[in-house]
Structure formats: C-alpha cells, structure tokens
Design an enzyme around this catalytic site. Structure first.
Site, PDB file in Angstrom:
ATOM      1  N   ASP A   1      -8.983   1.185  -7.335  1.00 48.41           N
ATOM      2  CA  ASP A   1      -9.551   2.390  -7.845  1.00 48.41           C
ATOM      3  C   ASP A   1      -9.961   2.023  -9.257  1.00 48.41           C
ATOM      4  O   ASP A   1      -9.113   1.607 -10.198  1.00 48.41           O
ATOM      5  CB  ASP A   1      -8.417   3.322  -7.926  1.00 48.41           C
TER       6      ASP A   1
ATOM      7  N   GLU B   1     -19.108  -3.282   1.572  1.00 47.04           N
ATOM      8  CA  GLU B   1     -19.601  -4.157   0.718  1.00 47.04           C
ATOM      9  C   GLU B   1     -21.018  -4.785   1.005  1.00 47.04           C
ATOM     10  O   GLU B   1     -22.072  -4.763   0.148  1.00 47.04           O
ATOM     11  CB  GLU B   1     -18.686  -5.283   0.417  1.00 47.04           C
TER      12      GLU B   1
ATOM     13  N   GLU C   1       0.615  -1.191  -0.196  1.00 47.53           N
ATOM     14  CA  GLU C   1      -0.028  -0.033   0.009  1.00 47.53           C
ATOM     15  C   GLU C   1       0.987   1.213   0.020  1.00 47.53           C
ATOM     16  O   GLU C   1       1.878   1.277   0.519  1.00 47.53           O
ATOM     17  CB  GLU C   1      -0.976   0.014   1.492  1.00 47.53           C
TER      18      GLU C   1
ATOM     19  N   ASP D   1       4.756   1.396  -4.241  1.00 44.98           N
ATOM     20  CA  ASP D   1       3.990   1.065  -5.244  1.00 44.98           C
ATOM     21  C   ASP D   1       4.127  -0.325  -5.679  1.00 44.98           C
ATOM     22  O   ASP D   1       5.292  -0.933  -5.929  1.00 44.98           O
ATOM     23  CB  ASP D   1       4.563   1.950  -6.487  1.00 44.98           C
TER      24      ASP D   1
HETATM   25  C1  LIG Z   1     -10.167   1.863  -3.705  1.00 46.74           C
HETATM   26  S1  LIG Z   1      -9.026   1.712  -2.473  1.00 46.74           S
HETATM   27  C2  LIG Z   1      -9.562  -0.062  -1.915  1.00 46.74           C
HETATM   28  C3  LIG Z   1      -8.807  -0.503  -0.754  1.00 46.74           C
HETATM   29  C4  LIG Z   1      -9.060  -1.869  -0.205  1.00 46.74           C
HETATM   30  N1  LIG Z   1      -8.764  -2.736  -0.973  1.00 46.74           N
HETATM   31  C5  LIG Z   1     -10.696  -2.056   0.197  1.00 46.74           C
HETATM   32  O1  LIG Z   1     -10.911  -2.863  -0.414  1.00 46.74           O
HETATM   33  O2  LIG Z   1     -11.292  -1.121   1.067  1.00 46.74           O
HETATM   34  C6  LIG Z   1      -7.447   1.268  -3.590  1.00 46.74           C
HETATM   35  C7  LIG Z   1      -6.118   1.208  -2.779  1.00 46.74           C
HETATM   36  O3  LIG Z   1      -5.219   0.571  -3.762  1.00 46.74           O
HETATM   37  C8  LIG Z   1      -4.071   1.541  -3.410  1.00 46.74           C
HETATM   38  N2  LIG Z   1      -3.170   1.313  -4.536  1.00 46.74           N
HETATM   39  C9  LIG Z   1      -3.359   1.816  -5.823  1.00 46.74           C
HETATM   40  N3  LIG Z   1      -2.327   1.663  -6.557  1.00 46.74           N
HETATM   41  C10 LIG Z   1      -1.380   1.076  -5.832  1.00 46.74           C
HETATM   42  C11 LIG Z   1      -0.175   0.504  -6.085  1.00 46.74           C
HETATM   43  N4  LIG Z   1       0.121   0.670  -7.441  1.00 46.74           N
HETATM   44  N5  LIG Z   1       0.564   0.416  -5.324  1.00 46.74           N
HETATM   45  C12 LIG Z   1       0.053  -0.125  -3.855  1.00 46.74           C
HETATM   46  N6  LIG Z   1      -1.192   0.495  -3.491  1.00 46.74           N
HETATM   47  C13 LIG Z   1      -1.904   1.107  -4.565  1.00 46.74           C
HETATM   48  C14 LIG Z   1      -4.555   2.875  -2.858  1.00 46.74           C
HETATM   49  O4  LIG Z   1      -3.757   3.800  -2.359  1.00 46.74           O
HETATM   50  C15 LIG Z   1      -5.832   2.639  -2.209  1.00 46.74           C
HETATM   51  O5  LIG Z   1      -5.814   2.658  -1.004  1.00 46.74           O
END
Ligand SMILES: C[S@@+](CC[C@H](N)C(=O)[O-])C[C@H]1O[C@@H](n2cnc3c(N)ncnc32)[C@H](O)[C@@H]1O
Length: 239
Positions: free
Chosen positions: A144, A220, A94, A121
């Site tokens: 996302d 959810e 994360e 990342d």
């Molecule tokens: C919409 S949130 C969903 C979080 C969680 N999985 C949930 O279901 O509640 C998407 C998460 O993915 C993380 N994220 C997106 N791209 C990423 C990457 N390349 N590396 C690490 N984290 C990432 C974002 O920081 C965000 O916290």
C-alpha cells in the site's frame, strides 16, 4: 527524484511505538473456494501464530532457503514462485481474510508442500514469531503506497522497520521490494540507500531490473501496456 537525506539514527519514532498500522483491515464474504480453502486446507497451510515460535524443520520437515513475503494479497504470484522453486520454502504473511483463504485453496488444490501462510500483522510476526537470521529473502510487492502525506507514517518501509528486517535476514540475505507508485519507489530508495547494513545490488542510487523470479502479475502486465512504470529495489544484507 529528491536528494536522499542521510539517516544516521534508527531510533523508533514515538508514533511507531504506539504501533501505527500499515494496513486497513477489510474483508468480504468468502467465495465457495475460499470457504473450502479454510475448511479443507487451513490446518495444513496456516501457521499457528501467536501460540508458537517458528521452527523451520518442524514446519517444513527440512532446512531449505526461506523466503518470507509481506502482504501477498490474493497470493497468486506467491503460489507461482513456490511452484517454480520447490527447493526453497516460502511463508506469506497477510491480514486480509479473503487472501488467506484463497491462497489456502490454491495451495491445497495442488498439494503445494513448500508454502505456509500466517494470519498476522507482519510487524508483530517478524518481531515475535521468527528467530533472528532465519530468512534468505524478504519480499514486499506492491505494498500500500499510502499516498497522502499524513499517511506516510503507515508505509511499510521505514528506517527502523528495515533494521527489524535486517535482524531477521541472514547475512547475504536479500530484501526485495517492487511498486508501481513512483513516489513510494523514491521514498523506499531514499530509506534503503542509507539503511545500515544493506547494499544496493543494482549499484548506489539505482533501481533494479525486474528479476526473472518475480512473476509478472496480470495487473502489472496491463499497467506495462498502458505505459505505467514498475520499480524494483533489491538490497543485500552485508553485515
Ligand atoms: C496493495 S496490496 C498488494 C498485494 C500483493 N502483494 C499484490 O501485489 O497484489 C498490499 C497488501 O499488504 C497487506 N498488508 C499491509 N500491511 C501488512 C502488514 N503489516 N502485515 C500483513 N499484511 C499487510 C494488505 O492487507 C494488502 O493485502
């Protein structure tokens, strides 16, 4: 759903060579427990990236099946999964500082042994930290969706990224995605149906039932009550 289009080449698009970010970095002030999470438990739970390469025996003191979650958010469902399956090791990746701090707090307060997290990342972590064929499961829950067309290139599921994930999975390993955004579900299905080396575990062109091991989140649950859908996709690496 639009007709899937066969993707025969996994050439990395020029734009991805310039590393398009799949996230927007954001953070807010740490809560008291998040501060405690980092100060008290950070050294136990945060993996040392980019300074070290992953060595499962050194990290967990054993070799067990390994699940890697990309983008765990605040990490509540990852904590649930790690608690429910102590015989498996879990690594969450994360970039959101509050989520990292929160999960350290949650894991530290119950001394959870089979979880670690990375402040990275996920694309860089997969490419540079993990050796090939070390993962049994890669999971991506409620990523996302980047709904605007001009942002679709930021979506995590892309043809060439699936080949990176394929490299990191063991043969027989599984990629599991879930989303509540139908256009992203369709986008993933199109890409995954033609992803070289993967087989749809639910049958060609099918979404999967939510497997019992994926915890139902509060968000959810509320969505289900409002009649919103959730789509699970499960693909096995067959070669
Ligand atoms: C919409 S949130 C969903 C979080 C969680 N999985 C949930 O279901 O509640 C998407 C998460 O993915 C993380 N994220 C997106 N791209 C990423 C990457 N390349 N590396 C690490 N984290 C990432 C974002 O920081 C965000 O916290």
């Amino acid at each position: 759903m639009s007709e899937p289009v066969a993707v025969t080449s996994v050439e990395v698009p020029e734009e991805h060579k310039r590393r398009i970010l799949t996230f927007m970095k954001r953070s807010s002030a740490f809560t008291t427990s998040q501060k405690q999470g980092l100060e008290q438990y950070g050294s136990r739970y945060l993996l040392n990236f980019p300074d070290q390469k992953f060595n499962q025996e050194a990290v967990f003191g054993r070799l067990a099946p390994l699940t890697v979650e990309i983008g765990f958010g605040m990490g509540y469902s990852l904590i649930e999964m790690a608690k429910a399956v102590p015989e498996r090791d879990f690594i969450g990746i994360e970039i959101h500082p509050n989520g990292l701090a929160q999960i350290c707090y949650e894991a530290g307060s119950i001394s959870l042994p089979n979880l670690r997290v990375m402040d990275a990342d996920a694309l860089l972590a997969l490419e540079h930290y993990f050796p090939d064929a070390c993962m049994d499961t890669v999971q991506l829950y409620f990523a996302d969706p980047w709904p605007k067309k001009k942002h679709h290139k930021r979506r995590f599921v892309q043809t060439h990224i699936m080949q990176l994930i394929r490299r990191k999975l063991k043969t027989g390993g599984v990629f599991h995605a879930a989303t509540d955004w139908q256009p992203y579900a369709e986008w993933m299905l199109e890409i995954l149906e033609f992803a070289e080396g993967f087989e749809n575990m639910a049958g060609p062109g099918q979404y999967a039932e939510r497997p019992a091991f994926r915890p139902l989140t509060k968000f959810e649950n509320r969505g289900n009550l409002l009649g919103h859908g959730v789509w699970d996709l499960l693909y096995r690496k067959v070669r």
